[in-house]
Design a protein around this motif. Sequence first.
Motif: not given
Length: 280
Positions: A225-245
């Motif tokens: 599972w590879i999760n990619i987020a932009d630091e400025g992406d407001v919708v992706a509030l949690v940028k690091q999904l490893s903290t949840r999953f």
Amino acid sequence: MAKIVGVHGVGKQFKGESSVRAEWLPAIEDGLARASRQVSLGNDFACAFYGYLFRPSGKAAIDPPLDAADVKADWERELLELWWREAARIDPALPGPGARTKFWTPSIVQRALNALSESRFFAGVAERALIYDLKQVHRYLSEPDVRRQACASIASVVGTDTTVVVAHSLGSVVAYEALCAHPEWSVKVFVTIGAPLGVSNLIFERLEPPPAAGVGAWPGNIERWINIADEGDVVALVKQLSTRFGPRVTDHLVSNGANAHDATRYLTSRELGDAVASGL
């Protein structure tokens, strides 16, 4: 069946699987090229489409003329506030909500909408479109039939040859739940871009299946599972999904410029190309 399946996000109610595919296909090929994989995907790429579930009915197929008074549900107001706070964190020049208020009124909702419309993230997004997108996420999580049909749209295009699923925004929630429900699928790599999956209370705890002891279920039989987020992406509030999953999720930060949540900007990144290539 296609080796790679893409799952779109909100705001596609007036499009279809072919038009979304026409946007995504060259962008993914560009991402693969950045990863030194010159690949012409052709029929190896397909898009699941569930946007029709949110298309307005009636003679005039336009977004309803929504305004602040239509943001009534507590869930919608809370997510709107989170977007507002995150937009203010990213852009210090933007006024934030200040002290949290227990009582949301149309005037406070309007303040939030005004602030978001002035933010770098939502610049150019009409107020009614922003509200309609907000309501699409709420409807998916609160209307079982919408949820069932959206997940079924993915099942209709995933086949025995499918090894990679790439999902954007709300599509990451739909794809996650579909993968959890179908551990028999041959999908090995799950790529999420601009994903709101980790938003506490509003989305994370409402996932099916629900998290156990604060950790989200692993989606089906996938290997990576590879999760990619932009630091400025407001919708992706949690940028690091490893903290949840859990630590099996590999998180990457990318820079998409001013349009931080734009799917095609994620898709053209080297990180996306590397992730997709790992499943081919």
